[in-house]
Design an enzyme around this catalytic site. Structure first.
Site, PDB file in Angstrom:
ATOM      1  N   HIS A   1       0.860  -1.184   0.000  1.00  0.00           N
ATOM      2  CA  HIS A   1       0.000   0.000   0.000  1.00  0.00           C
ATOM      3  C   HIS A   1       0.895   1.233   0.000  1.00  0.00           C
ATOM      4  CE1 HIS A   1      -3.606   2.429   0.808  1.00  0.00           C
ATOM      5  NE2 HIS A   1      -2.769   3.184   1.499  1.00  0.00           N
ATOM      6  N   CYS A   2       0.726   2.079  -1.000  1.00  0.00           N
ATOM      7  CA  CYS A   2       1.564   3.272  -1.153  1.00  0.00           C
ATOM      8  C   CYS A   2       0.816   4.483  -0.612  1.00  0.00           C
ATOM      9  CB  CYS A   2       1.932   3.480  -2.614  1.00  0.00           C
ATOM     10  SG  CYS A   2       3.008   4.908  -2.884  1.00  0.00           S
ATOM     11  N   GLY A   3       1.351   5.075   0.450  1.00  0.00           N
ATOM     12  CA  GLY A   3       0.719   6.256   1.026  1.00  0.00           C
ATOM     13  C   GLY A   3       0.768   7.451   0.100  1.00  0.00           C
TER      14      GLY A   3
ATOM     15  N   ASN B   1      -2.029   6.966  -2.078  1.00  0.00           N
ATOM     16  CA  ASN B   1      -3.286   6.695  -1.387  1.00  0.00           C
ATOM     17  C   ASN B   1      -4.018   5.534  -2.056  1.00  0.00           C
ATOM     18  OD1 ASN B   1      -5.255   7.091   0.597  1.00  0.00           O
ATOM     19  ND2 ASN B   1      -6.428   8.506  -0.682  1.00  0.00           N
TER      20      ASN B   1
END
Length: 380
Positions: free
Chosen positions: A189-191, A194
């Site tokens: 999951h890439c912040g 998002n």
């Protein structure tokens, strides 16, 4: 001269902090100050901050901070997306304000004014594609396709149902606790996006990394050519050698040229250093993910496999210890007791059989249980 040293120290501190934050957990930095700084930035500083808030404002203040942390780190939110847009927009505006007045110059034509805008626009477009594209969400309509596309290996992936989605969980998928959905061929999951990086948007993510690496390299070289053009147009080398008597050699001229650049173009120098550092970090990320694609694996699977190997090693050590203990007890029993009859020894229960049964029930027949414990995914 003091200003020059302040700028140099600022650049070194910035480089140290950025490298420590992003790369401090790498094995090569273990036991070094980089690793210590990484632990302080990612864990220690926040814990000290929580203690300070608790001491000053009590439990209400701590609960407020924890609720903000939950929103920022455990739920989908656009904070990092806004920060990305602010960073790239601010840097482009600073470059346009400080360097576009020198374009066209001795080494750069006027087309770079528009080429730079186009390059930034493509980078933002790739960012939007990665952020808002479907990563490969597993739904009731497509779960059968993913089940046939990704067979179970019965090592780190076995047939089971997602306890949250209530759907069969295809191999190589993972339920993202932040997005609250199962993603096929889940990577991470890439912040910044998002969004999850999975089967359907990995190509956009790789293109984003590669393009922004090239964008930073292009910006660094372009500013370097602007400064080189100013050096040529203002005839700095000629003035230093003819009027100030400096020897016409690199070793003699370099200190004076660096001092002149820092005094006249310190903003451009700081931008060059910043973009050069970011380009190296982006290159590292791109090479890492490109290697994952070439080897047909993901970040999630890499960590799962490492934990599986660790579990196998511990299992082998447990078996070896059991065998050694059994041999030791057998030796002691053989020396201290008279030999038993064959009939009695046949029916006698070994004192290690209970121990071996426990090990088999909890280790040998339940390998995935240990993997899930290590990965903290017992429920998922």
């Amino acid at each position: 001269m003091a200003v020059h040293w302040v700028l140099i120290c600022h650049g070194l501190v910035t480089l140290t902090v950025v490298v420590s934050f992003l790369c401090g957990q790498w094995p090569i930095f273990q036991g070094t100050p980089i690793s210590s700084i990484h632990r302080f930035i990612t864990f220690g500083a926040y814990q000290y901050f929580l203690k300070f808030v608790g001491a000053v404002f009590g439990d209400k203040g701590t609960n407020l901070i924890l609720s903000v942390e939950y929103y920022c780190c455990d739920r989908p939110n656009p904070i990092l997306q806004i920060i990305y847009l602010a960073i790239i927009g601010t840097i482009y505006c600073i470059i346009a304000k400080t360097s576009f007045s020198y374009i066209p110059g001795y080494y750069l034509s006027g087309i770079h004014r528009y080429a730079s805008m186009l390059a930034v626009g493509i980078g933002i477009l790739l960012f939007i594609l990665t952020s808002f594209s479907d990563p490969g969400t597993v739904k009731a309509e497509n779960v059968s396709q993913y089940l046939s596309a990704y067979p179970y290996d019965n090592i780190i992936y076995t047939e089971k149902e997602c306890s949250t989605c209530k759907l069969p969980k295809p191999a190589r998928s993972k339920h993202c606790s932040i997005c609250n959905r199962c993603v096929a061929r889940f990577d991470h999951h890439c912040g910044w996006m998002n969004n999850c990086i999975g089967e359907r948007n990995t190509r956009y993510f790789l293109a984003f990394l590669l393009w922004h690496f090239l964008l930073c390299v292009y910006g660094t070289i372009a500013i370097g050519l602007v400064l080189a053009g100013q050096l040529k147009e203002l005839r700095v080398i000629y003035i230093l050698t003819v009027y100030y008597g400096v020897d016409n050699s690199f070793g003699s001229l370099a200190p004076y040229i660096v001092q002149w650049l820092l005094g006249s173009y310190n903003t451009q120098i700081l931008l060059m250093v910043f973009m050069a550092i970011v380009s190296l970090l982006l290159a590292g990320f791109f090479v890492y993910h490109a290697n994952l694609c070439l080897t047909n694996t993901t970040t999630n699977e890499t960590f799962k496999w490492q934990d599986y190997i660790s579990w196998r090693k511990k299992l082998s050590e447990a078996r070896a210890s059991t065998a050694a203990l059994k041999a030791s007890i057998s030796g002691v029993n053989g020396e201290g007791k008279p030999p038993e009859s064959k009939c009695r020894s046949f029916f006698r229960r070994s004192p290690l059989e209970d121990t071996e049964a426990v090990i088999k029930n909890n280790v040998v027949h339940q390998p995935m249980f240990f993997i899930r414990i290590y990965m903290k995914e017992v429920v998922v």
